[in-house]
Design an enzyme around this catalytic site. Structure first.
Site, PDB file in Angstrom:
ATOM      1  N   TYR A  97      24.076 -30.632 -39.817  1.00 12.92           N
ATOM      2  CA  TYR A  97      24.270 -30.767 -38.366  1.00 12.92           C
ATOM      3  C   TYR A  97      25.450 -31.633 -37.802  1.00 12.92           C
ATOM      4  CZ  TYR A  97      23.927 -30.768 -33.159  1.00 12.92           C
ATOM      5  OH  TYR A  97      24.379 -30.720 -31.915  1.00 12.92           O
TER       6      TYR A  97
ATOM      7  N   LYS B 257      29.611 -31.254 -37.309  1.00 15.59           N
ATOM      8  CA  LYS B 257      30.016 -31.485 -36.005  1.00 15.59           C
ATOM      9  C   LYS B 257      31.218 -32.463 -36.318  1.00 15.59           C
ATOM     10  CE  LYS B 257      27.958 -29.180 -32.848  1.00 15.59           C
ATOM     11  NZ  LYS B 257      28.733 -28.401 -31.570  1.00 15.59           N
TER      12      LYS B 257
HETATM   13  N1  LIG Z   1      21.009 -30.173 -26.324  1.00 20.37           N
HETATM   14  C1  LIG Z   1      21.375 -31.373 -26.827  1.00 20.37           C
HETATM   15  O1  LIG Z   1      20.644 -32.238 -26.641  1.00 20.37           O
HETATM   16  C2  LIG Z   1      22.731 -31.397 -27.374  1.00 20.37           C
HETATM   17  C3  LIG Z   1      22.836 -32.894 -27.882  1.00 20.37           C
HETATM   18  C4  LIG Z   1      24.222 -33.105 -28.316  1.00 20.37           C
HETATM   19  C5  LIG Z   1      25.203 -31.999 -28.662  1.00 20.37           C
HETATM   20  N2  LIG Z   1      24.882 -30.722 -28.029  1.00 20.37           N
HETATM   21  C6  LIG Z   1      25.643 -29.618 -28.191  1.00 20.37           C
HETATM   22  O2  LIG Z   1      25.927 -28.887 -27.036  1.00 20.37           O
HETATM   23  C7  LIG Z   1      26.147 -27.687 -27.116  1.00 20.37           C
HETATM   24  C8  LIG Z   1      25.188 -26.733 -26.820  1.00 20.37           C
HETATM   25  O3  LIG Z   1      23.914 -27.040 -26.839  1.00 20.37           O
HETATM   26  P1  LIG Z   1      22.454 -26.329 -26.244  1.00 20.37           P
HETATM   27  O4  LIG Z   1      21.544 -27.481 -26.494  1.00 20.37           O
HETATM   28  O5  LIG Z   1      23.049 -25.661 -25.123  1.00 20.37           O
HETATM   29  O6  LIG Z   1      22.274 -25.254 -27.355  1.00 20.37           O
HETATM   30  P2  LIG Z   1      21.684 -23.646 -27.129  1.00 20.37           P
HETATM   31  O7  LIG Z   1      21.078 -23.238 -28.580  1.00 20.37           O
HETATM   32  O8  LIG Z   1      20.806 -23.449 -26.114  1.00 20.37           O
HETATM   33  O9  LIG Z   1      22.820 -22.714 -26.923  1.00 20.37           O
HETATM   34  C9  LIG Z   1      23.898 -22.343 -28.017  1.00 20.37           C
HETATM   35  C10 LIG Z   1      24.346 -20.925 -27.246  1.00 20.37           C
HETATM   36  O10 LIG Z   1      25.616 -20.595 -28.348  1.00 20.37           O
HETATM   37  C11 LIG Z   1      25.242 -19.157 -28.737  1.00 20.37           C
HETATM   38  N3  LIG Z   1      26.119 -19.341 -30.086  1.00 20.37           N
HETATM   39  C12 LIG Z   1      25.710 -19.845 -31.237  1.00 20.37           C
HETATM   40  N4  LIG Z   1      26.757 -19.425 -32.247  1.00 20.37           N
HETATM   41  C13 LIG Z   1      27.572 -18.430 -31.412  1.00 20.37           C
HETATM   42  C14 LIG Z   1      28.944 -17.779 -31.745  1.00 20.37           C
HETATM   43  N5  LIG Z   1      29.252 -17.967 -32.995  1.00 20.37           N
HETATM   44  N6  LIG Z   1      29.106 -16.812 -30.945  1.00 20.37           N
HETATM   45  C15 LIG Z   1      28.894 -16.892 -29.771  1.00 20.37           C
HETATM   46  N7  LIG Z   1      27.736 -17.702 -29.038  1.00 20.37           N
HETATM   47  C16 LIG Z   1      27.189 -18.399 -30.103  1.00 20.37           C
HETATM   48  C17 LIG Z   1      23.891 -18.987 -28.842  1.00 20.37           C
HETATM   49  O11 LIG Z   1      23.464 -17.714 -28.726  1.00 20.37           O
HETATM   50  C18 LIG Z   1      23.307 -19.820 -27.644  1.00 20.37           C
HETATM   51  O12 LIG Z   1      23.288 -19.110 -26.474  1.00 20.37           O
HETATM   52  C19 LIG Z   1      26.149 -27.365 -28.908  1.00 20.37           C
HETATM   53  O13 LIG Z   1      27.639 -27.333 -29.490  1.00 20.37           O
HETATM   54  C20 LIG Z   1      25.338 -28.806 -29.328  1.00 20.37           C
HETATM   55  O14 LIG Z   1      25.775 -29.000 -30.452  1.00 20.37           O
HETATM   56  C21 LIG Z   1      23.683 -30.506 -27.565  1.00 20.37           C
END
Ligand SMILES: NC(=O)c1ccc[n+]([C@@H]2O[C@H](COP(=O)([O-])OP(=O)(O)OC[C@H]3O[C@@H](n4cnc5c(N)ncnc54)[C@H](O)[C@@H]3O)[C@@H](O)[C@H]2O)c1
Length: 329
Positions: free
Chosen positions: A142, A146
Site C-alpha cells: 500500500y 502510493k
Molecule cells: N482513511 C485513512 O485514514 C487514510 C489515511 C491516509 C490516506 N488515505 C487515502 O485517502 C483516500 C480515501 O480513503 P478512504 O479511507 O476514504 O477509503 P474508502 O475505502 O472509504 O474509499 C475509497 C473509495 O474509492 C472507491 N474506488 C476504489 N477504486 C476505485 C476505482 N478504480 N474507480 C472508482 N472508484 C474506486 C471505492 O469504491 C471507495 O468508495 C485513499 O486514497 C487513501 O489511500 C486514507
C-alpha cells in the site's frame, strides 16, 4: 471551481463532496462502488458518475463533457493488510488507475489535480515528526504503491511544464484520519478482513460489536509505553483539500503533510473514549505487532503556513463526533 471527486462513495471522499459543496464549489462525485457506500449518490445530492477511475476513455469523455477545473483523486485500495496479501491488485488499482486517470486528465487539459497520499509512504522513516522531504520508506505494498503515484504525479507536472502546458498538482499525505465530518455517513464500521483503525475498535467495543480492545505493546519508548499516532479529523483533511486546491498555481507541484504534529497514545485514546462514552472499554495488554513504529507524527508546518489549522483534531472530540453522529446508518 468545478471539481470532480473520485472515491466519492468512500469515507473521506464523501466528506470531501459535502465540504467542498459547502464552500460554494460545483462538485461531481465518481465511484465504481467496489467499496464505500452504495447509497452515496442518493445522500450526497450531487451529479454522480458510476465509473472506474481507471477507465481512461470513459474518464476522458466525462472530463471533456464537463470541463472540470480540478480532479481530486481519493479512489484507491486502502487496506494495508490486503495489500500485503495481494500486492498486484493494490498496485493495479493505485498505480494503474492513477496512471490512466492522469493520462485522461492531461489529454482533456484539466488544469489541477489533488491526490490523497498517506504517511505510509514514510512508514519506517524512524524520525518523528516526519517532514515532507524525508525519504520514502514504505513498509507495505500500500505504502509503496502510493509512493510510486507520488513520483508519477511529480514527473507528470515536470513534463507538462517542459511542454509549456498549464498543469499543477498537489499531494496531501494524511496521518491517522478519524471522526465523523460534514458528510452524511459518520465514521464507517470496518468490514471483516479489513484493517481496523483505533477509533473503529473503540466504537466497536462501545456499540457491543467487540468485547474488549487489545493494546499491542506497552514497552515502546513513549511516555506511557503505548504507540503514539497523529490523529486528524476528517473535516480538517477536507479543509486541507479546499485550501490547497484553491491555492495551486499554474505549473506548481507541491506536497503537504496533513497532521497535527501532536501525538495521542493508545492509552490516552482509550481514556478519552471511556470519558466520551461512559463505557468501561475493557482492555487486554498484548505484545507488540511486527512493523508498528513507536511514534509517528507529522511535521505539517508547510500546510499551516497556508492558513490551515487542524481545528477539529483533538482525539476526545473526534471520538465524540463519531459516537454521537446522527447521520445515515
Ligand atoms: N482513511 C485513512 O485514514 C487514510 C489515511 C491516509 C490516506 N488515505 C487515502 O485517502 C483516500 C480515501 O480513503 P478512504 O479511507 O476514504 O477509503 P474508502 O475505502 O472509504 O474509499 C475509497 C473509495 O474509492 C472507491 N474506488 C476504489 N477504486 C476505485 C476505482 N478504480 N474507480 C472508482 N472508484 C474506486 C471505492 O469504491 C471507495 O468508495 C485513499 O486514497 C487513501 O489511500 C486514507
Amino acid at each position: 471551481m468545478r471539481i470532480l471527486i473520485t472515491g466519492a462513495a468512500g469515507y473521506i471522499g464523501s466528506n470531501a463532496v459535502a465540504g467542498l459543496l459547502q464552500r460554494g464549489h460545483e462538485v461531481h462525485g465518481l465511484d465504481d462502488f467496489r467499496g464505500g457506500r452504495p447509497d452515496a449518490p442518493q445522500h450526497l445530492g450531487v451529479p454522480f458518475h458510476a465509473l472506474d477511475a481507471g477507465d481512461e476513455d470513459a474518464i476522458f469523455a466525462l472530463l471533456q463533457r464537463e470541463s472540470f477545473d480540478c480532479v481530486q483523486h481519493f479512489a484507491a485500495d486502502v487496506h494495508v493488510g490486503a495489500s500485503v496479501r495481494f500486492p498486484t491488485a493494490t498496485w493495479e488499482n493505485n498505480v494503474g488507475t492513477t496512471t490512466r486517470l492522469l493520462s485522461a486528465i492531461r489529454r482533456a487539459g484539466v488544469p489541477k489535480f489533488v491526490f490523497s497520499s498517506t504517511c505510509a509512504v514514510l512508514g519506517g522513516s524512524g524520525s518523528t515528526p516526519v517532514r515532507e522531504e524525508d525519504p520514502f520508506k514504505p513498509m507495505s505494498p500500500y505504502g509503496s504503491s502510493k509512493a510510486a503515484c507520488e513520483r508519477l504525479i511529480e514527473e507528470t507536472v515536470h513534463a507538462a511544464n517542459a511542454a509549456g502546458d498549464n498543469f499543477s498538482a498537489a499531494i496531501l499525505r494524511y496521518f491517522n484520519v478519524c471522526g465523523a465530518g460534514s458528510g452524511p455517513f459518520g465514521e464507517p464500521v470496518a468490514g471483516s478482513g479489513q484493517d481496523v483503525r483505533l477509533s473503529q475498535v473503540l466504537l466497536d467495543v462501545v456499540h457491543g460489536r467487540r468485547e474488549h480492545m487489545t493494546i499491542f505493546g506497552t514497552d515502546y519508548p513513549t511516555p506511557d509505553g503505548t504507540c503514539v499516532r497523529d490523529y486528524i479529523h476528517v473535516d480538517d483533511v477536507v479543509d486541507a483539500h479546499a485550501i490547497v486546491g484553491d491555492r495551486l498555481e499554474p505549473g506548481q507541484w507541491c506536497r503537504y503533510h496533513v497532521g497535527t504534529g501532536k501525538g495521542t497514545s493508545v492509552q490516552q485514546a482509550v481514556l478519552a473514549a471511556r470519558q466520551a462514552s461512559r463505557h468501561p472499554i475493557p482492555v487486554i495488554l498484548g505484545d507488540r505487532r511486527p512493523g508498528d513504529a513507536g511514534s509517528v507524527m507529522a511535521d505539517s508546518r508547510s500546510l499551516q503556513a497556508l492558513g490551515w489549522t487542524p481545528a477539529h483534531s483533538n482525539f476526545a472530540s473526534m471520538f465524540a463526533s463519531a459516537l454521537n453522529h446522527p447521520g445515515v446508518e
